[in-house]
Enzyme design. Structure first.
Site, PDB file in Angstrom:
ATOM      1  N   LYS A 183       0.760  -0.904   0.152  1.00 55.95           N
ATOM      2  CA  LYS A 183       0.120   0.116  -0.115  1.00 55.95           C
ATOM      3  C   LYS A 183       0.910   1.352   0.055  1.00 55.95           C
ATOM      4  O   LYS A 183       2.041   1.313   0.740  1.00 55.95           O
ATOM      5  CB  LYS A 183      -0.858  -0.070   1.213  1.00 55.95           C
ATOM      6  CG  LYS A 183      -2.042   1.169   1.330  1.00 55.95           C
ATOM      7  CD  LYS A 183      -3.064   1.081   2.386  1.00 55.95           C
ATOM      8  CE  LYS A 183      -3.921   1.788   2.654  1.00 55.95           C
ATOM      9  NZ  LYS A 183      -4.720   1.848   3.746  1.00 55.95           N
ATOM     10  N   SER A 206      -9.818   1.463   2.767  1.00 51.29           N
ATOM     11  CA  SER A 206      -8.944   2.386   2.016  1.00 51.29           C
ATOM     12  C   SER A 206      -8.177   1.611   1.239  1.00 51.29           C
ATOM     13  O   SER A 206      -7.280   2.008   0.323  1.00 51.29           O
ATOM     14  CB  SER A 206      -8.369   3.601   2.844  1.00 51.29           C
ATOM     15  OG  SER A 206      -7.512   2.866   3.919  1.00 51.29           O
ATOM     16  N   SER A 252      -9.952  -0.810   6.950  1.00 45.89           N
ATOM     17  CA  SER A 252      -9.281  -0.579   5.545  1.00 45.89           C
ATOM     18  C   SER A 252      -8.505  -1.724   5.136  1.00 45.89           C
ATOM     19  O   SER A 252      -8.110  -1.705   3.800  1.00 45.89           O
ATOM     20  CB  SER A 252      -8.322   0.665   5.515  1.00 45.89           C
ATOM     21  OG  SER A 252      -9.172   1.842   5.860  1.00 45.89           O
TER      22      SER A 252
END
Lengths: 480, 100
Positions: free
Chosen positions: A75, A150, A174
């Site tokens: 990420k 997210s 997330s």
């Protein structure tokens, strides 16, 4: 071959080259990334060079490690020295970190090969990856749908076969919510189990790094590789590893499983999702677990408490983006004008909303009514979980209230988007681990995730139960 | 709980957070933030005065590392990421009232 356990074993024995594995994954990226947009940056040259390094070690008789040749996506809020880290924000566009996150060093030491930095909601604020400054990611199962967020890029990268493992961060769901929406496994470890050194901070009392994988066993191996004490993170708990693989293969005979009444049948949980969770409970019962419905009353207040606490911490953490030491700077006549010009141009709408909400709930006159009260609610949630874990080894709930929704469906009303996180937030507030496992599909044919929650440091029993759910889903033909 | 959120409140908070908003943004954020605060009214109604607050799930105290010298971040690498640098320092606009 996609199993991490198989890839690493074959590469270590010299039966399969890391180079061949990475070419397979890069070929899939070449073909499908244009439609999915899982990455902010594909690190093809780096990945090829790194794979050659791993193969060189094997040729010299050295062991590259437990994740030898395994393609991993990160990420884009995990710092990589020499490789841009943007948090999907204009304010950090082009920023190149001067150091590696601890998880990056540990994966490298285990022989992993990084394939790219994945797209996300800006600064991890969102539940659909539509808040990225660089455009949304699409769900590999249906390109008209969001991948969740997210960490939507990481979930999509694993679901699309771009990487065998991806790391995300989970502040209120997330990792788990996008894992559920993309049909992969996603883990939020116990708070402090994985070092956050080099993780760009959102809400420091809640943030935790964790893995995505296509199977429970792969996720367990990844977590055991990245977890364990790190003196560079003062919130790191003093333990060697999460011991996620310790109880694998033991089944659930005699274990006590509580289905959280407030989440499993709550208003807002879609009927098809609720039906899959009932079936998951029945599957555990059929496998020998003692399954009962139970109540964790204070989780009903989790969403409200979270949307005071997380923005409050974010407003403080994001004060560092001031155009002085790194990132974007927009000119201003004096320093205050420079701050305002930089921050107004650099942050997107959701980040501004949360910074203002956090500043408001921390401001004089409102602190006790909003922030102070939320911290007390947090205590109630912890107490109610403690009470439940006196009677149960793990708890079960849906991961997300619905399957993946259409792009644009929730962008105009932030509160509707926030409701995507009602089932996942309580674990962050308590600091407990939780895992999302694919369990069948909804009426639209899209994946549903079942969430297994455990008490602090309960990763061994959590993975034990998750593995049985995974097998039951495969037997029903609805999982993968 | 508290007063309903006004546009003046949002303008004040934006200034504290060093954000400048257009009048259209001010309008929109006021409505959106008010709806989030309205949702949070459910905890406002709870009577939990005796319950202690939790700031952190597992408070660890007195966390120290070994007190041994080690290299810090490379200065040139760090400064290479700054918007403006002068004489190995971060350069910023004037902070006082005098002419630049």
């Amino acid at each position: 071959m996609t199993s991490v356990v198989e890839i690493a074993a074959a590469v270590r024995r010299g039966e399969l080259s890391a180079a061949a594995i990475i070419e397979q994954h890069l070929a899939r990226i070449d073909k499908d990334e244009v439609d999915i947009h899982a990455f902010n940056l594909v690190m093809a040259d780096h990945a090829r060079a790194r794979a050659a390094e791993v193969d060189g070690m094997v040729a010299r008789g050295e062991d590259p490690g437990a994740l030898a040749g395994v393609p991993v996506a990160l990420k884009d809020l995990i710092c990589t020295r020499g490789t841009p880290t943007t948090c999907s924000s204009r304010i950090l566009e082009g920023w190149v970190p001067p150091y590696d996150a601890t998880v990056v060093s540990r994966l490298t030491a285990a022989g992993a090969v990084f394939v790219g930095k994945t797209n996300m909601d800006e600064f991890a604020m969102g539940s659909s990856t539509e808040n990225s400054a660089f455009g949304p990611t699409r769900n590999p199962r249906d390109l008209s749908r969001v991948p969740g967020g997210s960490s939507g890029g990481s979930a999509a990268a694993v679901a699309a076969g771009f990487a065998a493992i991806a790391l995300g961060s989970d502040t209120g769901g997330s990792i788990r919510q996008p894992a559920a929406l993309c049909g992969v496994v996603g883990v939020k470890p116990t708070y402090g189990m994985v070092s956050r050194y080099g993780l760009v901070a959102f809400a420091s009392s809640l943030d935790q790094i964790g893995p995505f994988a296509t199977s429970v066993a792969d996720a367990a191996l990844a977590l055991d590789t990245i977890s364990g004490h790190d003196e560079a993170d003062s919130t790191s708990i003093p333990t060697d590893s999460a011991r996620a693989r310790e109880n694998l293969g033991r089944g659930v005979d005699g274990l006590r499983v509580g289905v959280i009444a407030e989440l499993a049948g709550a208003e807002g949980i879609a009927p098809d999702v609720a039906a899959r969770i009932r079936e998951a409970a029945e599957a555990l019962s059929a496998a020998g677990a003692k399954v009962e419905e139970t109540s964790v009353p204070a989780v009903r207040y989790g969403l409200s408490a979270y949307y005071m606490i997380a923005p409050a911490e974010a407003s403080s953490n994001l004060a560092r983006y001031d155009g002085v030491r790194y990132g974007l700077r927009k000119p201003g006549a004096d320093i205050t004008e420079m701050y305002m010009a930089t921050r107004s141009a650099g942050f997107g709408p959701e980040v501004k909303r949360r910074i203002m909400l956090g500043t408001y709930v921390l401001s004089a006159g409102y602190y006790d009514a909003y922030y102070g009260k939320s911290q007390r609610v947090r205590t109630l949630i912890i107490r109610d979980f403690e009470e439940a874990y006196r009677s149960f080894d793990v708890l079960l709930s849906p991961t997300a209230p619905t399957t993946a929704f259409e792009l644009g469906a929730k962008t105009s009303d932030p509160l509707t988007m926030y409701l995507s996180d009602i089932c996942t937030i309580p674990s962050n507030l308590a600091g407990h681990p939780a895992i999302s496992v694919p369990f069948g599909t909804g009426d639209d044919g899209l994946p549903v995730g079942a969430q297994v929650l455990a008490p602090a440091a309960g990763e061994p029993v959590m993975f034990q139960v998750a593995e049985v759910l995974e097998a039951a889903a495969a037997a029903k033909g609805g999982g993968r | 709980m508290a007063q309903p959120l006004s546009k003046d409140d949002v303008a004040h908070v934006a200034r504290l957070a060093r954000l400048s908003l257009s009048s259209e943004e001010l309008e929109r954020y006021t409505t959106q933030l008010a709806s989030v605060l309205e949702h949070a009214a459910d905890i406002g109604a709870l009577d939990i005065e005796g319950v202690p607050p939790t700031a952190h799930p597992f408070p660890l105290t007195n966390v120290f590392r070994q007190d041994v010298p080690r290299p810090c971040l490379d200065r040139d690498e760090v400064l290479s990421q700054a918007p403006e640098v002068e004489d190995d320092r971060f350069r910023i606009p004037r902070i006082l009232g005098e002419a630049p």
